[in-house]
Design a protein around this motif. Structure first.
Motif, mmCIF file in Angstrom:
data_model
loop_
_atom_site.group_PDB
_atom_site.id
_atom_site.type_symbol
_atom_site.label_atom_id
_atom_site.label_comp_id
_atom_site.label_asym_id
_atom_site.label_seq_id
_atom_site.Cartn_x
_atom_site.Cartn_y
_atom_site.Cartn_z
ATOM 1 N N LEU A 85 0.832 -1.207 0.000
ATOM 2 C CA LEU A 85 0.000 0.000 0.000
ATOM 3 C C LEU A 85 0.869 1.260 0.000
ATOM 4 N N LEU A 86 1.942 1.233 0.768
ATOM 5 C CA LEU A 86 2.852 2.373 0.795
ATOM 6 C C LEU A 86 3.459 2.606 -0.589
ATOM 7 N N ARG A 87 3.853 1.534 -1.255
ATOM 8 C CA ARG A 87 4.432 1.668 -2.609
ATOM 9 C C ARG A 87 3.400 2.222 -3.590
ATOM 10 N N LEU A 88 2.161 1.753 -3.479
ATOM 11 C CA LEU A 88 1.089 2.292 -4.321
ATOM 12 C C LEU A 88 0.939 3.788 -4.086
ATOM 13 N N TYR A 89 0.889 4.176 -2.822
ATOM 14 C CA TYR A 89 0.701 5.588 -2.489
ATOM 15 C C TYR A 89 1.851 6.446 -3.012
ATOM 16 N N LEU A 90 3.076 5.987 -2.797
ATOM 17 C CA LEU A 90 4.238 6.767 -3.235
ATOM 18 C C LEU A 90 4.280 6.920 -4.752
ATOM 19 N N GLY A 91 3.929 5.881 -5.486
ATOM 20 C CA GLY A 91 3.911 5.959 -6.943
ATOM 21 C C GLY A 91 2.875 6.943 -7.455
ATOM 22 N N TRP A 92 1.666 6.881 -6.906
ATOM 23 C CA TRP A 92 0.608 7.794 -7.338
ATOM 24 C C TRP A 92 0.889 9.222 -6.881
ATOM 25 N N ALA A 93 1.476 9.394 -5.710
ATOM 26 C CA ALA A 93 1.809 10.737 -5.223
ATOM 27 C C ALA A 93 2.912 11.365 -6.093
ATOM 28 N N VAL A 135 -6.317 11.105 -10.355
ATOM 29 C CA VAL A 135 -5.278 10.751 -9.388
ATOM 30 C C VAL A 135 -5.720 11.004 -7.946
ATOM 31 N N GLN A 136 -6.334 12.127 -7.695
ATOM 32 C CA GLN A 136 -6.736 12.476 -6.322
ATOM 33 C C GLN A 136 -7.688 11.443 -5.705
ATOM 34 N N PRO A 137 -8.689 10.942 -6.447
ATOM 35 C CA PRO A 137 -9.542 9.904 -5.856
ATOM 36 C C PRO A 137 -8.776 8.629 -5.475
ATOM 37 N N ILE A 138 -7.758 8.293 -6.258
ATOM 38 C CA ILE A 138 -6.934 7.120 -5.938
ATOM 39 C C ILE A 138 -6.163 7.355 -4.646
ATOM 40 N N LEU A 139 -5.571 8.537 -4.515
ATOM 41 C CA LEU A 139 -4.826 8.863 -3.298
ATOM 42 C C LEU A 139 -5.755 8.911 -2.084
ATOM 43 N N GLU A 140 -6.960 9.415 -2.258
ATOM 44 C CA GLU A 140 -7.931 9.441 -1.157
ATOM 45 C C GLU A 140 -8.302 8.022 -0.734
ATOM 46 N N ARG A 141 -8.492 7.137 -1.697
ATOM 47 C CA ARG A 141 -8.815 5.742 -1.393
ATOM 48 C C ARG A 141 -7.678 5.099 -0.597
ATOM 49 N N LEU A 142 -6.453 5.358 -1.011
ATOM 50 C CA LEU A 142 -5.304 4.800 -0.306
ATOM 51 C C LEU A 142 -5.199 5.367 1.110
ATOM 52 N N LYS A 143 -5.473 6.656 1.270
ATOM 53 C CA LYS A 143 -5.453 7.262 2.610
ATOM 54 C C LYS A 143 -6.514 6.637 3.501
ATOM 55 N N LYS A 144 -7.701 6.385 2.951
ATOM 56 C CA LYS A 144 -8.766 5.736 3.730
ATOM 57 C C LYS A 144 -8.356 4.324 4.133
ATOM 58 N N THR A 145 -7.671 3.630 3.239
ATOM 59 C CA THR A 145 -7.189 2.285 3.557
ATOM 60 C C THR A 145 -6.168 2.340 4.686
ATOM 61 N N PHE A 146 -5.248 3.303 4.621
ATOM 62 C CA PHE A 146 -4.278 3.468 5.709
ATOM 63 C C PHE A 146 -5.004 3.781 7.017
ATOM 64 N N GLY A 147 -6.037 4.601 6.942
ATOM 65 C CA GLY A 147 -6.823 4.923 8.130
ATOM 66 C C GLY A 147 -7.489 3.695 8.708
ATOM 67 N N ALA A 148 -8.054 2.850 7.852
ATOM 68 C CA ALA A 148 -8.703 1.620 8.320
ATOM 69 C C ALA A 148 -7.681 0.683 8.962
ATOM 70 N N VAL A 149 -6.509 0.587 8.370
ATOM 71 C CA VAL A 149 -5.448 -0.246 8.952
ATOM 72 C C VAL A 149 -5.034 0.316 10.312
ATOM 73 N N ALA A 150 -4.902 1.635 10.398
ATOM 74 C CA ALA A 150 -4.529 2.268 11.674
ATOM 75 C C ALA A 150 -5.591 2.014 12.747
ATOM 76 N N VAL A 151 -6.860 2.089 12.377
ATOM 77 C CA VAL A 151 -7.936 1.803 13.332
ATOM 78 C C VAL A 151 -7.853 0.343 13.777
ATOM 79 N N GLY A 152 -7.621 -0.551 12.830
ATOM 80 C CA GLY A 152 -7.480 -1.969 13.174
ATOM 81 C C GLY A 152 -6.321 -2.222 14.125
ATOM 82 N N ILE A 153 -5.205 -1.582 13.870
ATOM 83 C CA ILE A 153 -4.041 -1.741 14.760
ATOM 84 C C ILE A 153 -4.346 -1.164 16.138
ATOM 85 N N THR A 154 -4.999 -0.023 16.176
ATOM 86 C CA THR A 154 -5.364 0.591 17.461
ATOM 87 C C THR A 154 -6.282 -0.319 18.257
#
Length: 163
Positions: A85-93, A135-154
Motif C-alpha cells: 500500500l505504501l508503494r502504491l501511495y508513493l507511486g501515485w503521489a 489521481v486524487q480519488p486514488i490517493l484518497e482511497r489509499l489514505k482511507k485504507t491506511f486509516g482503516a489499517v490504523a484503526v485496526g491496529i489501534t
C-alpha cells in the motif's frame, strides 16, 4: 503535450507517466472497483499470515495464548500488505506532483544533463484536471485504507492491553 513544442522525451512526460502507472499491473490495483482493490490486499495479508503465524506461535503457543497468538500473527501479517500500500501511495503521489508542477524536470540522455521545461497554460490545465478527476480519488482511497489499517491496529493494541 505537442511533440513539436515540448522537448521532454515521451517517457518522461507527466501525462505519459500517469498512463504508464494506470496501465501497470501493480499500480492498476488502486484503480479497480472495491472488490478488485481489496482482494489483492486480502490475499497478500493471508499469504503473509501463513508466514507470521509460525513466528507468533513460538512466542505465544496457540493452545495456551490463543488471543495473543491471533493478534500477534495478524499484526505481523500486515507488514507486506502495508508495504504494498505504501508503494502504491508513493507511486501515485509522485505522478500527482509531476502533473501539478508547472515545470517539468527531464533528462535528455542521462543524469548529467537535466533540463526544466515550463508547461504552457493549456498543458498545465489538462494535467490539473487529470489530477482532480483521476489521481486524487486514488490517493484518497489509499489514505482511507491506511486509516482503516490504523484503526485496526489501534483496536488490536487496545485488546492486547486488556488480555
Amino acid at each position: 503535450m505537442n511533440s513539436v513544442s515540448c522537448p521532454v522525451p515521451e517517457e518522461q512526460r507527466p501525462i505519459n507517466e500517469y498512463q504508464d502507472l494506470k496501465e501497470s499491473w501493480f499500480f492498476r490495483w488502486a484503480t479497480l472497483d472495491r472488490i478488485g482493490y481489496l482482494k489483492p490486499i486480502a490475499v497478500l495479508w493471508a499469504i503473509t499470515w501463513l508466514i507470521s503465524a509460525p513466528v507468533a506461535a513460538v512466542s505465544f503457543p496457540p493452545a495456551k495464548h490463543l488471543p495473543q497468538f491471533l493478534l500477534f500473527a495478524s499484526a505481523g501479517a500486515l507488514v507486506i500488505p502495508g508495504l504494498a500500500l505504501l508503494r502504491l501511495y508513493l507511486g501515485w503521489a509522485y505522478v500527482q506532483r509531476r502533473l501539478l508542477n508547472p515545470a517539468v524536470f527531464y533528462e535528455e540522455s542521462g543524469w548529467y544533463d537535466g533540463q526544466m521545461w515550463e508547461k504552457p497554460p493549456e498543458v498545465l490545465a489538462q494535467d490539473r484536471l487529470v489530477v482532480s478527476y483521476q489521481v486524487q480519488p486514488i490517493l484518497e482511497r489509499l489514505k482511507k485504507t491506511f486509516g482503516a489499517v490504523a484503526v485496526g491496529i489501534t483496536i488490536g493494541v487496545a485488546v492486547w492491553f486488556f488480555l
